[in-house]
Design a protein around this motif. Structure first.
Motif, PDB file in Angstrom:
ATOM      1  N   ALA A  92       0.837  -1.204   0.000  1.00 32.58           N
ATOM      2  CA  ALA A  92       0.000   0.000   0.000  1.00 32.58           C
ATOM      3  C   ALA A  92       0.870   1.251   0.000  1.00 32.58           C
ATOM      4  O   ALA A  92       0.588   2.219  -0.707  1.00 32.58           O
ATOM      5  N   GLY A  93       1.940   1.202   0.777  1.00 29.31           N
ATOM      6  CA  GLY A  93       2.848   2.344   0.831  1.00 29.31           C
ATOM      7  C   GLY A  93       3.488   2.628  -0.512  1.00 29.31           C
ATOM      8  O   GLY A  93       3.592   3.791  -0.927  1.00 29.31           O
ATOM      9  N   ILE A  94       3.890   1.575  -1.204  1.00 27.57           N
ATOM     10  CA  ILE A  94       4.529   1.765  -2.507  1.00 27.57           C
ATOM     11  C   ILE A  94       3.559   2.422  -3.481  1.00 27.57           C
ATOM     12  O   ILE A  94       3.922   3.345  -4.213  1.00 27.57           O
ATOM     13  N   VAL A  95       2.317   1.954  -3.472  1.00 26.05           N
ATOM     14  CA  VAL A  95       1.306   2.554  -4.349  1.00 26.05           C
ATOM     15  C   VAL A  95       1.177   4.051  -4.058  1.00 26.05           C
ATOM     16  O   VAL A  95       1.203   4.886  -4.965  1.00 26.05           O
ATOM     17  N   ALA A  96       1.042   4.381  -2.771  1.00 25.56           N
ATOM     18  CA  ALA A  96       0.871   5.786  -2.396  1.00 25.56           C
ATOM     19  C   ALA A  96       2.066   6.619  -2.850  1.00 25.56           C
ATOM     20  O   ALA A  96       1.915   7.728  -3.376  1.00 25.56           O
ATOM     21  N   LEU A  97       3.257   6.083  -2.663  1.00 30.63           N
ATOM     22  CA  LEU A  97       4.462   6.824  -3.048  1.00 30.63           C
ATOM     23  C   LEU A  97       4.520   7.039  -4.560  1.00 30.63           C
ATOM     24  O   LEU A  97       4.886   8.124  -5.030  1.00 30.63           O
ATOM     25  N   LEU A  98       4.139   5.997  -5.297  1.00 35.07           N
ATOM     26  CA  LEU A  98       4.200   6.126  -6.755  1.00 35.07           C
ATOM     27  C   LEU A  98       3.206   7.171  -7.261  1.00 35.07           C
ATOM     28  O   LEU A  98       3.492   7.895  -8.213  1.00 35.07           O
ATOM     29  N   GLU A  99       2.052   7.244  -6.590  1.00 32.69           N
ATOM     30  CA  GLU A  99       1.063   8.239  -7.002  1.00 32.69           C
ATOM     31  C   GLU A  99       1.573   9.664  -6.815  1.00 32.69           C
ATOM     32  O   GLU A  99       1.162  10.580  -7.513  1.00 32.69           O
ATOM     33  N   ASP A 100       2.479   9.823  -5.850  1.00 36.71           N
ATOM     34  CA  ASP A 100       2.977  11.168  -5.548  1.00 36.71           C
ATOM     35  C   ASP A 100       4.261  11.530  -6.287  1.00 36.71           C
ATOM     36  O   ASP A 100       4.782  12.626  -6.111  1.00 36.71           O
ATOM     37  N   ARG A 101       4.761  10.641  -7.089  1.00 38.17           N
ATOM     38  CA  ARG A 101       5.992  10.926  -7.834  1.00 38.17           C
ATOM     39  C   ARG A 101       5.722  11.960  -8.924  1.00 38.17           C
ATOM     40  O   ARG A 101       4.618  11.988  -9.479  1.00 38.17           O
ATOM     41  N   PRO A 102       6.718  12.790  -9.260  1.00 36.59           N
ATOM     42  CA  PRO A 102       6.526  13.768 -10.347  1.00 36.59           C
ATOM     43  C   PRO A 102       6.095  13.083 -11.630  1.00 36.59           C
ATOM     44  O   PRO A 102       6.608  12.018 -11.989  1.00 36.59           O
ATOM     45  N   ALA A 103       5.157  13.723 -12.324  1.00 39.60           N
ATOM     46  CA  ALA A 103       4.520  13.078 -13.468  1.00 39.60           C
ATOM     47  C   ALA A 103       5.466  12.867 -14.636  1.00 39.60           C
ATOM     48  O   ALA A 103       5.256  11.983 -15.464  1.00 39.60           O
ATOM     49  N   ASP A 104       6.527  13.667 -14.721  1.00 38.48           N
ATOM     50  CA  ASP A 104       7.402  13.540 -15.892  1.00 38.48           C
ATOM     51  C   ASP A 104       8.545  12.562 -15.663  1.00 38.48           C
ATOM     52  O   ASP A 104       9.421  12.411 -16.505  1.00 38.48           O
ATOM     53  N   GLU A 105       8.530  11.893 -14.517  1.00 46.30           N
ATOM     54  CA  GLU A 105       9.590  10.931 -14.241  1.00 46.30           C
ATOM     55  C   GLU A 105       9.307   9.635 -15.003  1.00 46.30           C
ATOM     56  O   GLU A 105       8.156   9.211 -15.100  1.00 46.30           O
ATOM     57  N   ALA A 106      10.356   9.022 -15.511  1.00 44.67           N
ATOM     58  CA  ALA A 106      10.180   7.773 -16.255  1.00 44.67           C
ATOM     59  C   ALA A 106       9.601   6.696 -15.344  1.00 44.67           C
ATOM     60  O   ALA A 106       9.846   6.691 -14.133  1.00 44.67           O
ATOM     61  N   ALA A 107       8.856   5.780 -15.948  1.00 50.30           N
ATOM     62  CA  ALA A 107       8.138   4.772 -15.162  1.00 50.30           C
ATOM     63  C   ALA A 107       9.084   3.932 -14.320  1.00 50.30           C
ATOM     64  O   ALA A 107       8.832   3.712 -13.121  1.00 50.30           O
ATOM     65  N   ASP A 108      10.162   3.464 -14.916  1.00 52.59           N
ATOM     66  CA  ASP A 108      11.057   2.585 -14.164  1.00 52.59           C
ATOM     67  C   ASP A 108      11.705   3.311 -12.995  1.00 52.59           C
ATOM     68  O   ASP A 108      11.812   2.771 -11.887  1.00 52.59           O
ATOM     69  N   VAL A 109      12.124   4.551 -13.232  1.00 55.55           N
ATOM     70  CA  VAL A 109      12.758   5.320 -12.167  1.00 55.55           C
ATOM     71  C   VAL A 109      11.765   5.589 -11.040  1.00 55.55           C
ATOM     72  O   VAL A 109      12.079   5.398  -9.855  1.00 55.55           O
ATOM     73  N   ALA A 110      10.577   6.021 -11.410  1.00 57.63           N
ATOM     74  CA  ALA A 110       9.574   6.342 -10.396  1.00 57.63           C
ATOM     75  C   ALA A 110       9.236   5.128  -9.545  1.00 57.63           C
ATOM     76  O   ALA A 110       9.169   5.209  -8.307  1.00 57.63           O
ATOM     77  N   LEU A 111       9.065   4.003 -10.197  1.00 53.50           N
ATOM     78  CA  LEU A 111       8.721   2.781  -9.466  1.00 53.50           C
ATOM     79  C   LEU A 111       9.870   2.364  -8.539  1.00 53.50           C
ATOM     80  O   LEU A 111       9.652   2.036  -7.364  1.00 53.50           O
ATOM     81  N   ALA A 112      11.077   2.398  -9.075  1.00 50.47           N
ATOM     82  CA  ALA A 112      12.233   2.013  -8.262  1.00 50.47           C
ATOM     83  C   ALA A 112      12.362   2.915  -7.043  1.00 50.47           C
ATOM     84  O   ALA A 112      12.606   2.452  -5.923  1.00 50.47           O
ATOM     85  N   GLN A 113      12.177   4.203  -7.240  1.00 49.43           N
ATOM     86  CA  GLN A 113      12.296   5.133  -6.123  1.00 49.43           C
ATOM     87  C   GLN A 113      11.207   4.885  -5.077  1.00 49.43           C
ATOM     88  O   GLN A 113      11.449   4.992  -3.884  1.00 49.43           O
TER      89      GLN A 113
END
Lengths: 211, 211
Positions: free
Chosen positions: A67-88
């Motif tokens: 659940a935490g990962i989902v929440a964090l991914l939703e808050d990542r900057p929109a222009d970040e690449a998918a792989d980077v955002a998910l990894a972060q």
DNA sequence: ATCTAGTTGACAGTAACTGTCATATAAGTA
DNA sequence: TACTTATATGACAGTTACTGTCAACTAGAT
């Protein structure tokens, strides 16, 4: 949060505490549900009302991270690449996975090595949510294109590898959890997951969370 | 192969046949071990002597592939890059995973969706063997360097993704197993797994097994 | 022919769950 | 405050996957 909910959480926490202590002392298989219930000060009936299965006692704590990962991914900057955002997102979450209780959990888990290959970092529902978010970032349709699903699967598998390495190694000799996880996550990132021919934004933004 | 071994294999096969048929008809959870034993024409005692657990009835068939992958990897040309060799071994193995019995297995497995996230393509022993072989190909020490282990873990995870996608989709509408697996495996291969600065031999040798 | 080792089925257990019921307690309502 | 309803609790009986033991049996080697 109502009183009932608070008490529910309290009982649940007490069961976990009791279970982990017993597991660490006697081993996962040697501890019966009745012992856990007794140690937690409740009846077996109540125990089963709070715990789906003995395995889940050990597995749930990591699954909650989903659940935490989902929440964090939703808050990542929109222009970040998918792989980077998910990894972060995964990496940031793994940073918050620490403390005295976690050490108890780790000690308990070590007595159940046959559960090691069953570590699912996340529930199917959260995984699906991640796939949708990633697909959106990649501008692809998750129904027809398997790449978003694949990226999520591989990234979680990499994180799992880090978790397992951390779990196996002794308390002080091995690398910390974030280091283990970060090293593994890096292997999955790359050109393959880009949204289109020339959108490289955020691609170099690895390693920003750990000290 | 002695008569005893042959009979053992025969009984085992008969149990599987009976179990898959019953699972496909009534659902995994609704079928009891006694029913399986009866359908297979043996006593419950004998059933348990041949089957470690009900889950293993479904999971073992895929796990057997692990030994095959190891054997294939051992026979790969020595100058082939680790990632390519491993991917080809897995892919070749997945090609031999077909036939009428497999369809029965697939139908049976579909009735136990809660086992989907527990698909371990390989036993821990075979996995360790794979890590050693890969480490050798990468000229690294698997004890100090986690990269061989990571490559194996990710490659198996990718293959697993292919298997799951194939499992979920209906018999004729979805892609074949090798296609599902190959697409996923490709995502893991890359420069990262090279043995040294300039050894690129075999790097381009993808897609040689499928028609 | 015989001895040994592995196989079988009957049987008695164990332990993780599941369902039900009566009782108690928190929470919403008059 | 009194009353009602939803939910939590514990006792109990049952189901099922799985384990261990034992006597009868059978394949395989000498």
């Amino acid at each position: 949060m109502s009183l009932r909910e608070r008490q529910r959480a309290l009982v649940r926490a007490e069961i976990q505490r009791a279970a982990f202590a017993l597991f660490a002392r006697d081993g996962f298989d040697a501890v019966t549900t009745e012992q856990i219930a007794a140690e937690a000060g409740i009846s077996p009936s109540t125990y089963f009302r709070h715990v789906r299965s003995k395995e889940d006692l050990l597995l749930d704590p990591v699954r909650e991270g989903g659940a935490g990962i989902v929440a964090l991914l939703e808050d990542r900057p929109a222009d970040e690449a998918a792989d980077v955002a998910l990894a972060q997102s995964i990496l940031t979450r793994s940073n918050t996975f620490a403390g005295a209780e976690v050490e108890q959990w780790r000690a308990a888990f070590r007595t159940a090595p046959h559960l090691l290959d069953r570590v699912a970092l996340i529930t199917p529902e959260h995984r699906e949510r991640l796939v949708d978010l990633v697909a959106q970032r990649m501008a692809r349709d998750p129904e027809t294109d398997s790449n978003p699903g694949l990226l999520v699967h591989l990234m979680l598998a990499a994180a799992e590898f880090g978790y397992l390495r951390w779990l196996r190694e002794s308390r002080n000799r091995g690398a910390s959890l974030p280091v283990c996880v970060e090293g593994a996550l890096a292997a999955v990132q790359g050109e393959r997951w880009s949204t289109g021919p020339d959108t490289r934004r955020g691609r170099r933004a690895t390693r920003e969370t750990t000290a």
